[in-house]
Write an enzyme that holds these catalytic residues in place. Structure first.
Site, PDB file in Angstrom:
ATOM      1  N   HIS A 146      -2.442  11.971  -2.155  1.00  0.00           N
ATOM      2  CA  HIS A 146      -3.197  10.803  -1.674  1.00  0.00           C
ATOM      3  C   HIS A 146      -4.693  11.110  -1.791  1.00  0.00           C
ATOM      4  O   HIS A 146      -5.119  12.241  -1.579  1.00  0.00           O
ATOM      5  CB  HIS A 146      -2.822  10.512  -0.219  1.00  0.00           C
ATOM      6  CG  HIS A 146      -3.369   9.202   0.255  1.00  0.00           C
ATOM      7  ND1 HIS A 146      -4.684   9.045   0.614  1.00  0.00           N
ATOM      8  CD2 HIS A 146      -2.787   7.985   0.393  1.00  0.00           C
ATOM      9  CE1 HIS A 146      -4.883   7.776   0.968  1.00  0.00           C
ATOM     10  NE2 HIS A 146      -3.756   7.119   0.843  1.00  0.00           N
TER      11      HIS A 146
ATOM     12  N   GLU B  55      -3.482   3.756  -6.571  1.00  0.00           N
ATOM     13  CA  GLU B  55      -4.330   3.345  -5.454  1.00  0.00           C
ATOM     14  C   GLU B  55      -5.796   3.563  -5.820  1.00  0.00           C
ATOM     15  O   GLU B  55      -6.307   4.691  -5.665  1.00  0.00           O
ATOM     16  CB  GLU B  55      -4.022   4.189  -4.214  1.00  0.00           C
ATOM     17  CG  GLU B  55      -2.604   4.070  -3.695  1.00  0.00           C
ATOM     18  CD  GLU B  55      -2.555   4.443  -2.222  1.00  0.00           C
ATOM     19  OE1 GLU B  55      -2.240   3.563  -1.415  1.00  0.00           O
ATOM     20  OE2 GLU B  55      -2.861   5.583  -1.874  1.00  0.00           O
TER      21      GLU B  55
HETATM   22  P1  PGA Z   1      -4.831   0.576   3.110  1.00  0.00           P
HETATM   23  O1  PGA Z   1      -4.402   2.078   2.716  1.00  0.00           O
HETATM   24  O2  PGA Z   1      -3.595  -0.285   2.957  1.00  0.00           O
HETATM   25  O3  PGA Z   1      -5.296   0.675   4.514  1.00  0.00           O
HETATM   26  O4  PGA Z   1      -5.887   0.155   2.154  1.00  0.00           O
HETATM   27  C1  PGA Z   1      -3.530   2.318   1.653  1.00  0.00           C
HETATM   28  C2  PGA Z   1      -3.312   3.796   1.482  1.00  0.00           C
HETATM   29  O5  PGA Z   1      -4.256   4.568   1.655  1.00  0.00           O
HETATM   30  O6  PGA Z   1      -2.193   4.250   1.165  1.00  0.00           O
END
Ligand code: PGA
Length: 233
Positions: free
Chosen positions: A91, A158
């Site tokens: 992540h 992401e």
């Molecule tokens: P968020 O986070 O939905 O708060 O933007 C997503 C993530 O970091 O997995």
């Protein structure tokens, strides 16, 4: 087609909050059959999320080594023993705050696979890279350097600039990026999108043919905000 709806509670949930959430979710009998829901709580809350047939449990990270003198780390084998089926690796918050490199992320993903669990491998470009139109080059390197030798795994795209900001790429950009990532992979691999997913945009995002699910941070912290996302499948 299965759509993965993954809750990433980060370092935010409480013991009482998890109990209410889990009891509420477990009691529901009318969730879409195509939705595969996965809760990723902080380590101490894993046990309290287990044992419900309608959702699986994953960890938010795991150790890069098998076992041994690594104070504070949690091994993939212990997570497996606990009952986790998934582990998020790489992540962007781990990469930024804890210096996890592509090499470390790959090592973690391999350990998760060795234990028979599925890694959820996160990749995403920072704002500067996105603005300069270099996202694909960046993502290609990040993906290929973090990717374990063989799967099965899930990939989470992401964009760093979309996490927790309320901003998302256009649907067209998400679609194009997912197809680009697919073109880099030798085997068929589900790619989920993450970054400011809410009940308001989930239906459109999940409706994209290249999107196999969503990874949800902020909106996964209460059933009021998370359920509309599951119901968007
Ligand atoms: P968020 O986070 O939905 O708060 O933007 C997503 C993530 O970091 O997995």
């Amino acid at each position: 087609m299965t759509k993965y709806i993954i809750a990433n509670w980060k370092m935010r949930m409480t013991k009482a909050g998890a109990k209410t959430f889990v009891q509420g979710l477990a009691a529901l009998r009318d969730l879409p059959k195509e939705a595969s829901t996965i809760l990723c709580p902080p380590f101490p809350l894993i046990e309290s999320c287990l044992g419900h047939p309608s959702f699986d449990v994953g960890a938010q990270t795991s150790g890069a080594f098998l076992q041994g003198p690594y104070t504070g780390e949690v091994s993939a084998s212990l997570l497996k023993e606990m009952g986790c089926k998934y582990v998020i690796v790489g992540h962007s918050e781990r990469r930024v705050h804890y210096g996890e490199t592509n090499g470390v992320v790959k090592q973690k993903a391999q350990k998760v696979l060795q234990e028979g669990m599925t890694p959820i491998l996160c990749i995403g470009e920072p704002l500067e890279i996105y603005k300069n139109g270099q996202a694909n080059t960046y993502l290609q390197q990040q993906l290929l350097e973090s990717l374990p030798e063989e799967g099965p795994l899930l990939i989470a795209y992401e964009p760093v600039w979309a996490i927790g900001t309320g901003e998302t790429p256009s649907l067209e950009t998400i679609e194009k990026t997912h197809y680009f990532l697919t073109s880099l992979l030798k085997t068929e691999t589900p790619i989920v999108y993450g970054g400011s997913v809410t009940g308001d945009n989930a239906k459109d995002i999940l409706g994209l043919p290249s999107v196999s699910g969503v990874l949800v941070g902020g909106a996964s912290l209460s059933l009021e905000t998370f359920l509309p996302i599951i119901r968007s499948v």
